[in-house]
Write an enzyme that holds these catalytic residues in place. Structure first.
Site, PDB file in Angstrom:
ATOM      1  N   GLU A 280       0.823  -1.210   0.000  1.00  0.00           N
ATOM      2  CA  GLU A 280       0.000   0.000   0.000  1.00  0.00           C
ATOM      3  C   GLU A 280       0.857   1.261   0.000  1.00  0.00           C
ATOM      4  O   GLU A 280       0.643   2.187   0.769  1.00  0.00           O
ATOM      5  CB  GLU A 280      -0.968  -0.017   1.186  1.00  0.00           C
ATOM      6  CG  GLU A 280      -1.887  -1.232   1.146  1.00  0.00           C
ATOM      7  CD  GLU A 280      -2.964  -1.244   2.216  1.00  0.00           C
ATOM      8  OE1 GLU A 280      -2.722  -0.709   3.316  1.00  0.00           O
ATOM      9  OE2 GLU A 280      -4.036  -1.804   1.944  1.00  0.00           O
TER      10      GLU A 280
ATOM     11  N   ARG B  70       5.830  -7.907   8.100  1.00  0.00           N
ATOM     12  CA  ARG B  70       4.444  -8.216   7.696  1.00  0.00           C
ATOM     13  C   ARG B  70       4.374  -8.821   6.292  1.00  0.00           C
ATOM     14  O   ARG B  70       5.099  -8.396   5.389  1.00  0.00           O
ATOM     15  CB  ARG B  70       3.576  -6.970   7.772  1.00  0.00           C
ATOM     16  CG  ARG B  70       3.420  -6.472   9.182  1.00  0.00           C
ATOM     17  CD  ARG B  70       2.645  -5.187   9.209  1.00  0.00           C
ATOM     18  NE  ARG B  70       1.229  -5.357   9.367  1.00  0.00           N
ATOM     19  CZ  ARG B  70       0.306  -4.720   8.649  1.00  0.00           C
ATOM     20  NH1 ARG B  70       0.657  -3.934   7.646  1.00  0.00           N
ATOM     21  NH2 ARG B  70      -0.969  -4.875   8.891  1.00  0.00           N
TER      22      ARG B  70
ATOM     23  N   ASP C 111      -8.191  -8.924   4.147  1.00  0.00           N
ATOM     24  CA  ASP C 111      -7.929  -7.826   5.083  1.00  0.00           C
ATOM     25  C   ASP C 111      -8.956  -7.748   6.209  1.00  0.00           C
ATOM     26  O   ASP C 111      -9.797  -6.848   6.197  1.00  0.00           O
ATOM     27  CB  ASP C 111      -7.903  -6.495   4.305  1.00  0.00           C
ATOM     28  CG  ASP C 111      -7.393  -5.352   5.162  1.00  0.00           C
ATOM     29  OD1 ASP C 111      -6.799  -5.637   6.212  1.00  0.00           O
ATOM     30  OD2 ASP C 111      -7.592  -4.187   4.789  1.00  0.00           O
TER      31      ASP C 111
ATOM     32  N   GLU D 108     -12.539  -2.211  12.086  1.00  0.00           N
ATOM     33  CA  GLU D 108     -12.547  -1.464  10.824  1.00  0.00           C
ATOM     34  C   GLU D 108     -13.688  -1.913   9.913  1.00  0.00           C
ATOM     35  O   GLU D 108     -14.316  -1.083   9.248  1.00  0.00           O
ATOM     36  CB  GLU D 108     -11.193  -1.666  10.130  1.00  0.00           C
ATOM     37  CG  GLU D 108     -11.094  -1.036   8.766  1.00  0.00           C
ATOM     38  CD  GLU D 108      -9.720  -1.218   8.124  1.00  0.00           C
ATOM     39  OE1 GLU D 108      -8.816  -1.800   8.761  1.00  0.00           O
ATOM     40  OE2 GLU D 108      -9.555  -0.754   6.981  1.00  0.00           O
TER      41      GLU D 108
HETATM   42  C1  GCV Z   1      -2.328   0.439   8.447  1.00  0.00           C
HETATM   43  C2  GCV Z   1      -5.947  -2.075   5.608  1.00  0.00           C
HETATM   44  C3  GCV Z   1      -6.337  -0.823   6.326  1.00  0.00           C
HETATM   45  C4  GCV Z   1      -5.196   0.159   6.401  1.00  0.00           C
HETATM   46  C5  GCV Z   1      -4.011  -0.553   7.070  1.00  0.00           C
HETATM   47  C6  GCV Z   1      -3.662  -1.792   6.249  1.00  0.00           C
HETATM   48  C7  GCV Z   1      -2.539  -2.590   6.873  1.00  0.00           C
HETATM   49  O1  GCV Z   1      -5.731  -1.825   4.251  1.00  0.00           O
HETATM   50  O2  GCV Z   1      -7.452  -0.237   5.706  1.00  0.00           O
HETATM   51  O3  GCV Z   1      -5.612   1.269   7.147  1.00  0.00           O
HETATM   52  O4  GCV Z   1      -2.903   0.302   7.175  1.00  0.00           O
HETATM   53  O5  GCV Z   1      -4.791  -2.622   6.179  1.00  0.00           O
HETATM   54  O6  GCV Z   1      -2.847  -3.545   7.565  1.00  0.00           O
HETATM   55  O7  GCV Z   1      -1.389  -2.259   6.674  1.00  0.00           O
END
Ligand code: GCV
Length: 700
Positions: free
Chosen positions: A289, A322, A363, A391
């Site tokens: 990301e 990760r 996710d 979330e």
């Molecule tokens: C910290 C998802 C969440 C992001 C998060 C990401 C991750 O995409 O929406 O906010 O970022 O996971 O676990 O790195």
């Protein structure tokens, strides 16, 4: 530990304990006290044998929580001469386990709380309090336990400006601005709560990390927190931004194979350890990301992780790397990409690296099958990552107890070494004989007075901690012990509360994405339904990518005729998932694209079953509301009212999810609702037109 550190720790601890002062006066039930609602009058006789800060906080906790009725209590490490003379079976407790039982010490019957280390004793003190808080008595006490996982860690996605990414409980608990001078007493209460569960690590900053968190001023702030947490057995970790050598060090590259880069990290690690001698290590989100990482230089994740691991290794530190990766350049099924990238690296990671894997391959959806990496990297310790903050399960307002989600994943059988090769055994290291093991939970903690945004959200923090200690505990038993400590032991409250909790996660699955559907939420903020979204830049950001609904059918084909994601599982599991008739129905549309007329186990068509489940989800929430209404006379007004209000919000939003989803599915499949089913309240255009500026948890 240096003498300076020792003194600083003691001073911090005493400051923190100001908030622990026992009192019998009525207190506001605002949720601040979590599951540690001690109302005991003073009078407990606590004999502390030893003088460490950890034993001091253990004694303070017992003085605070025990009545004189418990009789004399002795707390001492097993190395204490008088305890050693009892020849108790302490060897198997390891460094963190505890033993609590009645013994005769120096001719006096006492309750002994012991362990091989002072932290073990502290965990024993909390176990005794839990025992008493859940209806046990000191007369019958006989407790013994040792954690099955070594690193039990919270991940805070807290930004340095106080915003918590995906946080729904207010600003970050860490007041970076006033640290290191001001140590908010809440920091000690945070540590108490974690220690009461056995959580022994905390990553302070967001995995979407800023390089500044590694500068000297911020390391000093982290050190102040480490000082507060140390007596409670909690180590501090930091998320590291992979490009920090460029941003902070002025280097031209962050290539892990570059000796200057490695030297920069080594010097940085040395500097951190000078300030925080028991620093735990780094957590890294790389090449995910938009985050920088070794792939930017053509290096592998293992090369990146090992370079950092070498920097912390001389100090006993570890790296949690990760595996949450997916790339816009990779057209393959997003659910397959982490496995594709990481499995070939098995056996190439340094000994002090754990690969941190989310429970599912997408996710943190309300339901995902277990991640195919579990069991697929036998030579690498795999650390579980759960999300405690909700979330995708209604933020703070929806009641969704996550114990069953955690339990379902941990109990899932990977079959990699025959039956019983559960995800829990992979994470515990039992399957492949790893001793470095870990589990992480993305925290749901903020500056809200009740810490987690609602009373019931506290149960998710609690459940994570308890399962991190022992993944074999049952979610229902954990719910019960949490409810007893949180609302009192009256079964007229506890049993309905447990019933609500145990039904709640499945209800969220039902009203947001039944039968294995996932990722149907609003863009960016992830609030509410938006299964129609199809215009985002990256294909895998769009809900339509996941549900693939058309006039004929719905679902993501991950069999041979589709992405063949099923082949990433061990053959025994892959065979089950490859056939819709043997795929657990809860995961049906995760693995299969099926006709709307597909016959489900109930005899209903797939379309009818979907509708049925959406309705079931809404009905469950309505029922939870009714149950909670019935508890009004038995629960304190403040916590009852907030929960009642939130349940009303949840019911409204569950209907919204159901209505918007059905309106959309009908626009795709052209079908009518089954007879007797209520039509959505609005037309599809109305749902599509809803906008939600400034929702929480979504850094702008
Ligand atoms: C910290 C998802 C969440 C992001 C998060 C990401 C991750 O995409 O929406 O906010 O970022 O996971 O676990 O790195």
């Amino acid at each position: 530990m240096t003498r300076r550190h020792h003194l600083r720790t003691l001073a911090t601890m005493l400051a923190g304990m100001a908030t622990l002062t026992p009192g019998t006066a009525a207190r506001a039930e605002d949720g601040y006290r979590l599951w540690m609602r001690y109302d005991a009058p003073a009078g407990a006789q606590i004999d502390v044998r030893g003088g460490s800060p950890t034993l001091a906080v253990a004694a303070a906790e017992l003085r605070h929580g025990l009545t004189g009725d418990a009789g004399p209590v002795v707390i001492a490490a097993a190395t204490d001469a008088a305890v050693a003379a009892l020849r108790l079976p302490t060897a198997e407790l390891g460094p963190e386990g505890y033993l609590v039982r009645r013994v005769t010490l120096a001719g006096r019957p006492v309750v002994l709380v012991t362990g091989n280390t002072d932290v073990g004793v502290l965990y024993g003190a909390f176990a005794l309090l839990r025992h008493l808080g859940t209806g046990g008595t000191a007369a019958d006490v006989a407790l013994r336990s040792a954690p099955k996982i070594k690193l039990r860690v919270l991940n805070h996605w807290d930004n340095l400006d106080g915003v918590v990414e995906r946080g729904y409980a207010g600003q970050s608990l860490w007041d970076w601005w006033t640290l290191p001078d001001f140590k908010d007493p809440r920091y000690a209460d945070y540590a108490r709560a974690n220690a009461s569960l056995g959580i022994n690590g905390t990553v302070l900053n967001n995995v979407n990390a800023k390089a500044e968190s590694l500068t000297a001023p911020y390391v000093a702030k982290a050190a102040a927190l480490a000082d507060v947490f140390r007596p409670y057995g909690i180590r501090v970790y930091l998320s590291a931004r992979f490009s920090a050598p460029i941003e902070l060090g002025g280097l031209k590259t962050a290539d892990p194979r570059d000796p200057d880069v490695a030297a920069w990290w080594k010097a940085k690690a040395d500097e951190i350890y000078r300030t925080i001698p028991d620093f735990g290590g780094f957590l890294v989100k790389a090449n995910s990301e938009g985050q920088p990482g070794p792939r930017d230089y053509g290096a592998t994740h293992a090369e990146g992780a090992n370079m950092l691991a070498a920097a912390v290794a001389p100090h006993g530190g570890i790296v949690m790397w990760r595996a949450f990766v997916y790339a816009d350049t990779d057209p393959d099924d997003r659910a397959k990409q982490a496995y594709t990238e990481f499995k070939p690296l098995d056996g190439t990671f340094a000994d002090n690296v754990l690969v941190q894997v989310k429970n599912g391959a997408i996710d943190f959806q309300p339901r995902e099958p277990f991640h195919p990496l579990f069991g697929a990297m036998p030579k690498t310790p795999l650390m579980m990552e759960f999300q405690i903050t909700k979330e995708y399960l209604g933020f703070a307002t929806h009641l969704a107890y996550l114990g069953p989600l955690f339990e379902e994943t941990l109990a899932a059988d990977t079959r990699v070494r025959g039956k019983g090769s559960t995800v829990a055994k992979v994470v515990e290291g039992a399957l492949e004989g790893h001793t470095l093991t870990g589990i992480a939970g993305v925290a749901n903690i903020g500056r809200d007075r009740d810490w987690s945004g609602s009373s019931f959200n506290q149960a998710n923090w609690y459940a994570f901690g308890r399962l991190a200690w022992d993944p074999a505990l049952s979610a229902e038993a954990i719910a019960r012990e949490w409810a007893q400590q949180t609302f009192g032991t009256d079964p007229r409250v506890v049993e309905p509360a447990v019933g609500m909790m145990m039904a709640s996660r499945e209800a969220v699955v039902d009203y947001t994405g039944p039968l294995g559907l996932a990722h149907l939420m609003g863009t960016g903020h992830h609030y509410g339904p938006a299964p129609w979204v199809s215009d985002l830049k990256r294909p895998e950001w769009n809900p339509v990518y996941y549900h693939r609904a058309d006039r004929q059918g719905i679902g993501f084909d991950r069999t041979k005729t589709g992405s063949n994601g099923v082949a990433q599982y061990a053959p025994a599991v892959a065979t089950l998932f490859a056939d819709p008739k043997t795929t657990p129905e809860r995961d049906l549309l995760w693995f299969h694209h099926l006709s709307w007329d597909w016959k489900t186990q109930s005899g209903r068509s797939l379309w009818e079953e979907l509708v049925h489940r959406y309705d079931r989800g809404v009905a469950t929430v309505a029922d939870m509301r009714r149950q909670w209404d019935g508890l009004k006379p038995l629960v304190d007004a403040e916590r009852w009212q907030k929960t009642a209000t939130y349940l009303a919000v949840q019911e409204r939003e569950a209907r919204w999810w159901r209505d918007a989803s059905l309106a959309y599915w009908m626009s795709v499949n052209g079908r009518a609702l089954p007879a007797g089913v209520a039509a959505p309240a609005h037309d599809l255009e109305w749902y599509k037109a809803q906008r939600f500026p400034y929702p929480p948890g979504n850094p702008q």
